[in-house]
Scaffold this motif. Structure first.
Motif, PDB file in Angstrom:
ATOM      1  N   GLU A 187      65.249 -45.403  -8.044  1.00  0.00           N
ATOM      2  CA  GLU A 187      63.804 -45.193  -7.999  1.00  0.00           C
ATOM      3  C   GLU A 187      63.390 -44.425  -9.252  1.00  0.00           C
ATOM      4  OE1 GLU A 187      61.182 -42.130  -5.539  1.00  0.00           O
ATOM      5  OE2 GLU A 187      61.934 -43.747  -4.252  1.00  0.00           O
ATOM      6  N   TYR A 188      62.367 -44.933  -9.976  1.00  0.00           N
ATOM      7  CA  TYR A 188      61.889 -44.311 -11.216  1.00  0.00           C
ATOM      8  C   TYR A 188      60.486 -43.736 -11.006  1.00  0.00           C
ATOM      9  CZ  TYR A 188      65.679 -46.547 -13.835  1.00  0.00           C
ATOM     10  OH  TYR A 188      66.897 -46.925 -14.298  1.00  0.00           O
ATOM     11  N   GLU A 189      60.218 -42.671 -11.774  1.00  0.00           N
ATOM     12  CA  GLU A 189      58.880 -42.082 -11.779  1.00  0.00           C
ATOM     13  C   GLU A 189      58.283 -42.280 -13.174  1.00  0.00           C
ATOM     14  OE1 GLU A 189      56.671 -37.770 -11.028  1.00  0.00           O
ATOM     15  OE2 GLU A 189      58.814 -38.012 -10.605  1.00  0.00           O
ATOM     16  N   PHE A 190      57.245 -43.133 -13.281  1.00  0.00           N
ATOM     17  CA  PHE A 190      56.584 -43.432 -14.548  1.00  0.00           C
ATOM     18  C   PHE A 190      55.363 -42.544 -14.740  1.00  0.00           C
ATOM     19  CE2 PHE A 190      59.045 -47.246 -13.859  1.00  0.00           C
ATOM     20  CZ  PHE A 190      59.381 -47.676 -15.125  1.00  0.00           C
ATOM     21  N   LYS A 191      54.970 -42.414 -16.035  1.00  0.00           N
ATOM     22  CA  LYS A 191      53.743 -41.693 -16.391  1.00  0.00           C
ATOM     23  C   LYS A 191      52.738 -42.714 -16.897  1.00  0.00           C
ATOM     24  CE  LYS A 191      56.087 -39.273 -19.276  1.00  0.00           C
ATOM     25  NZ  LYS A 191      56.512 -38.312 -20.324  1.00  0.00           N
ATOM     26  N   SER A 192      51.562 -42.752 -16.272  1.00  0.00           N
ATOM     27  CA  SER A 192      50.530 -43.694 -16.683  1.00  0.00           C
ATOM     28  C   SER A 192      49.743 -43.134 -17.857  1.00  0.00           C
ATOM     29  CB  SER A 192      49.599 -43.999 -15.510  1.00  0.00           C
ATOM     30  OG  SER A 192      48.846 -42.832 -15.190  1.00  0.00           O
ATOM     31  N   SER A 193      48.825 -43.941 -18.389  1.00  0.00           N
ATOM     32  CA  SER A 193      48.003 -43.497 -19.524  1.00  0.00           C
ATOM     33  C   SER A 193      47.103 -42.332 -19.147  1.00  0.00           C
ATOM     34  CB  SER A 193      47.159 -44.670 -20.027  1.00  0.00           C
ATOM     35  OG  SER A 193      46.283 -45.128 -19.002  1.00  0.00           O
ATOM     36  N   THR A 194      46.809 -42.188 -17.846  1.00  0.00           N
ATOM     37  CA  THR A 194      45.979 -41.067 -17.366  1.00  0.00           C
ATOM     38  C   THR A 194      46.831 -39.937 -16.822  1.00  0.00           C
ATOM     39  OG1 THR A 194      45.795 -42.151 -15.216  1.00  0.00           O
ATOM     40  CG2 THR A 194      44.050 -42.596 -16.834  1.00  0.00           C
ATOM     41  N   ASN A 195      48.130 -39.970 -17.123  1.00  0.00           N
ATOM     42  CA  ASN A 195      49.081 -38.941 -16.683  1.00  0.00           C
ATOM     43  C   ASN A 195      49.226 -38.873 -15.163  1.00  0.00           C
ATOM     44  OD1 ASN A 195      49.852 -38.039 -19.248  1.00  0.00           O
ATOM     45  ND2 ASN A 195      48.020 -36.736 -19.405  1.00  0.00           N
ATOM     46  N   LEU A 196      48.852 -39.939 -14.471  1.00  0.00           N
ATOM     47  CA  LEU A 196      49.096 -40.011 -13.039  1.00  0.00           C
ATOM     48  C   LEU A 196      50.511 -40.548 -12.801  1.00  0.00           C
ATOM     49  CD1 LEU A 196      45.716 -41.503 -11.757  1.00  0.00           C
ATOM     50  CD2 LEU A 196      46.469 -39.101 -11.690  1.00  0.00           C
ATOM     51  N   GLN A 197      51.115 -40.110 -11.701  1.00  0.00           N
ATOM     52  CA  GLN A 197      52.486 -40.522 -11.393  1.00  0.00           C
ATOM     53  C   GLN A 197      52.478 -41.898 -10.728  1.00  0.00           C
ATOM     54  OE1 GLN A 197      53.289 -37.015  -9.040  1.00  0.00           O
ATOM     55  NE2 GLN A 197      54.808 -36.307 -10.531  1.00  0.00           N
ATOM     56  N   VAL A 198      53.391 -42.758 -11.190  1.00  0.00           N
ATOM     57  CA  VAL A 198      53.561 -44.090 -10.613  1.00  0.00           C
ATOM     58  C   VAL A 198      55.037 -44.245 -10.270  1.00  0.00           C
ATOM     59  CG1 VAL A 198      53.377 -46.569 -11.001  1.00  0.00           C
ATOM     60  CG2 VAL A 198      51.655 -45.026 -11.983  1.00  0.00           C
ATOM     61  N   TRP A 199      55.345 -44.461  -8.972  1.00  0.00           N
ATOM     62  CA  TRP A 199      56.728 -44.606  -8.525  1.00  0.00           C
ATOM     63  C   TRP A 199      57.065 -46.101  -8.371  1.00  0.00           C
ATOM     64  CZ3 TRP A 199      53.764 -40.579  -6.660  1.00  0.00           C
ATOM     65  CH2 TRP A 199      54.299 -39.289  -6.834  1.00  0.00           C
ATOM     66  N   MET A 200      58.271 -46.473  -8.867  1.00  0.00           N
ATOM     67  CA  MET A 200      58.702 -47.862  -8.756  1.00  0.00           C
ATOM     68  C   MET A 200      60.169 -47.919  -8.342  1.00  0.00           C
ATOM     69  SD  MET A 200      56.997 -49.866 -11.996  1.00  0.00           S
ATOM     70  CE  MET A 200      55.286 -49.598 -12.479  1.00  0.00           C
ATOM     71  N   ASP A 201      60.464 -48.852  -7.406  1.00  0.00           N
ATOM     72  CA  ASP A 201      61.846 -49.190  -7.096  1.00  0.00           C
ATOM     73  C   ASP A 201      62.390 -50.077  -8.209  1.00  0.00           C
ATOM     74  OD1 ASP A 201      62.414 -47.828  -4.827  1.00  0.00           O
ATOM     75  OD2 ASP A 201      61.739 -49.406  -3.461  1.00  0.00           O
ATOM     76  N   SER A 202      63.654 -49.878  -8.557  1.00  0.00           N
ATOM     77  CA  SER A 202      64.229 -50.655  -9.656  1.00  0.00           C
ATOM     78  C   SER A 202      65.603 -51.192  -9.277  1.00  0.00           C
ATOM     79  CB  SER A 202      64.345 -49.798 -10.920  1.00  0.00           C
ATOM     80  OG  SER A 202      65.049 -50.485 -11.936  1.00  0.00           O
TER      81      SER A 202
END
Length: 671
Positions: free
Chosen positions: A391-406
């Motif tokens: 599971e990864y935690e990405f940073k969006s352009s607005t600095n909001l957290q986006v979680w994705m299964d990988s």
């Protein structure tokens, strides 16, 4: 002047004459009343040694007759004949009955003349019978055609044909004295009166009150006017103070030297009365507070259940949609630069597609996710695994957290050489946020339950102090019994909040995995359960059977102790402590883990209730001993330890509870 004087005298004489006529008109016409009594029901109504009718009911009826100008004729007889003459032949106008719903169709009840309760009496040298659930297989003596038969008929758990009926309560008690019956269910007041008069020492009251009922005068349904007169007469007798005098004479134990200290007694009773009012007011307010907080807790639980259901629905929807839109294939080179990604990936992170191509994917991840990604790809490069999930935690352009299964795997070129990595990504941000919100909600609910139970302990202790003070200042048996009932209610309330703290600890306490001796833990739990009820552990039938190579377990000992306490106490509280056999079996399977079986030969659980026994606040027949959280907490403990709990039972054939705990998983927690 003479004329004025004559006029004044004439007015006075006329007024006196009218007052005399009005007073004579208030005299009621004489009325004949046939009153039937049980000739052996002391101290309420009976025929004394001189052959005269006597007792509390008799004197109350005579006082009513005096107030209403009734000519009362009293007919003493056996109880069953009194009932027949009142209800069938209508030879009697009035009698005295204990009030019950079963009788309201055939007779009319007056206002209560006293309050009485029934208890179970046994021989002092025999085994006590503590409650109605212990009557099975016993010879039970009762007076025939009484409220006791109606009570058992309504409950339906004891065969009426097993009861031994006698023409009077005195005869039922004599059956216990001479050993013909094992126990008798009779009125507490009449039985104690008989014991005192006849100096009976070898019987005792072995239970708390079985049930409390009102004692009333009764008439036939067609005599509603007579019932109104009875109620009015009873009110007049009470207002005149005659009722209190007769109650003291017949239903209040003799005080001895108290009569010489009447002023002191009155002062103590006044203090007691004030304290009682304060205690009742305080208990009432405390009860309302508990009720309000309980409603809040129920709403929180309901809200959490609704949230969990919404999460399940969201997960189902996610699984349906992911096959079409949610799976994203992102490719990177060996330097982790993005070489290909779908539009959905750009959209979720808030970037344009031309701004992400060629960008190092580690720039879009948090530091912890970067470390995780490097470790996974290092393992893949050694070709130990074809793919790895994380599971990864990405940073969006607005600095909001986006979680994705990988699901990450190697990317090959046409010559089967490694040229990069493939990441199959799936957005799980809504589910992740919902889980975090649910975790906060659980923590808040646990904190509320803990604080509520902690804050209420102080008021509970104060009320118990007032009850103890009442016990010290009053020796009146009836008042003492009321204080005993208050004390039991407060202790039950304290038990409720202790259960709330237990649930909070089970759900949110830290796990402490250790290795311990299971048999030692079982001995510790059973000893505390029997000590709690003042029972002899050596008389209990508890068997431990170990089918594993060792009787040592790896688990959280504190949580297992709570689990064993709830399961074992539940067995004995719903059955007889000394007649119930409990067998605890331990098995271990390296693939399945630990298996624990708790098998008893008790009354069993009906099939229609087996789905409900693990619900919070569900109570069985013994609703007086708990608040319905024991098996609920047991299931939560098993769930917290990652296990499963199964129940199988049949009425009158015992119950078996199977507990499955993952031993391998627990062993890994130790490393």
């Amino acid at each position: 002047m003479k004329l004025l004087t004559l006029t004044f005298l004439l007015v006075i004489i006329t007024t006196l004459n009218l007052f005399s006529q009005a007073k004579s008109n208030t005299t009621l016409p004489e009325k004949s009343i046939n009153y039937g009594i049980d000739k052996t029901y002391e101290p309420y109504e009976y025929v004394n040694k001189d052959g005269q009718v006597d007792g509390f009911n008799v004197e109350i009826m005579r006082a009513i007759g005096k107030e209403l100008n009734w000519n009362i004729t009293i007919y003493p007889d056996d109880w069953k004949n009194v009932r027949r003459k009142l209800e069938v032949t209508k030879e009697l106008d009035v009698a005295a009955y204990f009030k019950s719903a079963a009788r309201e169709d055939s007779i009319l009840f007056s206002r209560p003349i006293s309050l009485a309760y029934y208890s179970i009496f046994t021989r002092s040298d025999g085994e006590p019978v503590e409650d109605l659930f212990s009557l099975s297989g016993k010879k039970v003596a009762i007076q025939e055609l009484t409220i006791v038969e109606e009570y058992f008929d309504q409950l339906g758990f004891l065969n009426l044909e097993e009861l031994q009926t006698y023409p009077s309560e005195s005869a039922a008690i004599d059956a216990v004295v001479n050993g013909t019956a094992d126990c008798a269910i009779t009125s507490f007041m009449t039985t104690n009166y008989k014991m005192e008069v006849e100096n009976i020492k070898n019987i005792q009251s072995s239970s708390d009150p079985v049930f409390i009922t009102e004692y009333c005068f009764v008439v036939n349904p067609e005599n509603a006017a007579l019932l109104d007169s009875l109620n009015w007469g009873l009110r007049l007798v009470k207002a005149s103070g005659e009722y209190d005098r007769l109650f003291q004479k017949w239903l209040t134990p003799k005080k001895g030297w108290w009569s010489q200290n009447l002023d002191l007694i009155i002062m103590v009773l006044a203090i007691f009365f004030l304290l009682s009012i304060m205690a009742v007011i305080y208990i009432y307010s405390l009860r309302n507070l508990v009720k309000r907080k309980s409603q809040v807790i129920k709403r929180e639980i309901q809200s959490r259940t609704e949230t969990e259901w919404e999460l399940i629905e969201s997960e189902n929807l996610r699984k349906k949609m992911e096959a079409f839109t949610s799976v994203m294939l992102v490719e990177t080179d060996l330097e982790h630069n993005i070489t290909q990604a779908p539009k959905l990936f750009y959209s979720l992170l808030g970037f344009d597609s031309d701004k992400l191509l060629g960008v190092n994917i580690h720039q879009l991840l948090t530091s912890s996710s970067v470390t995780k990604d490097q470790e996974i790809k290092s393992v893949l490069m050694n070709k130990e695994f074809s793919f790895l999930d994380t599971e990864y935690e990405f940073k969006s352009s607005t600095n909001l957290q986006v979680w994705m299964d990988s699901s990450t795997s190697l990317l090959y070129d046409e010559k089967n050489r490694i040229k990069g990595f493939k990441l199959f990504l799936r957005d799980i941000t809504p589910l992740k946020q919902a889980n975090l919100n649910l975790k906060d909600l659980n923590a808040e609910l646990a904190n509320f339950m803990y604080k509520t139970s902690h804050d209420v302990r102080g008021p509970i202790a104060n009320v118990l102090g007032l009850v103890n003070l009442g016990h010290m200042v009053s020796k009146d048996q009836e008042i003492q019994s009321y204080f005993g009932l208050i004390e039991k209610s407060i202790q039950k309330l304290e038990h409720i909040f202790n259960d709330f703290k237990e649930v909070s600890f089970i759900l949110h306490g830290d796990l402490n995995i250790t290795t311990f001796d299971l048999k030692e833990l079982i001995n510790e739990v059973t000893e505390s359960i029997f000590l709690k009820r003042n029972k002899e552990l050596k008389r209990g039938q508890i068997e431990f059977k170990n089918l594993s190579e060792s009787q040592f377990m790896i688990s959280d000992r504190t949580l297992l102790k709570r689990l064993f306490f709830q399961l074992i106490e539940n067995v004995f509280e719903h059955n007889n402590y000394y007649d119930t056999h409990l067998k605890i079996t331990l098995e271990k399977d390296d693939a399945l883990g630990y298996r624990l079986y708790f098998a008893d030969d008790g009354v069993g659980i009906p099939k229609e209730l087996q789905e409900k026994v693990f619900e919070v606040f569900f109570k069985g027949k013994r609703s007086d001993i708990n608040v319905g959280m024991g098996l609920y907490m047991a299931k939560k403990v098993v769930s917290r330890l990652g296990g499963h709990l199964n129940l199988s039972s049949e009425s009158d054939s015992g119950t078996t509870i199977e507990v499955i705990l993952p031993a391998n998983q627990m062993a890994e927690n130790l490393t």
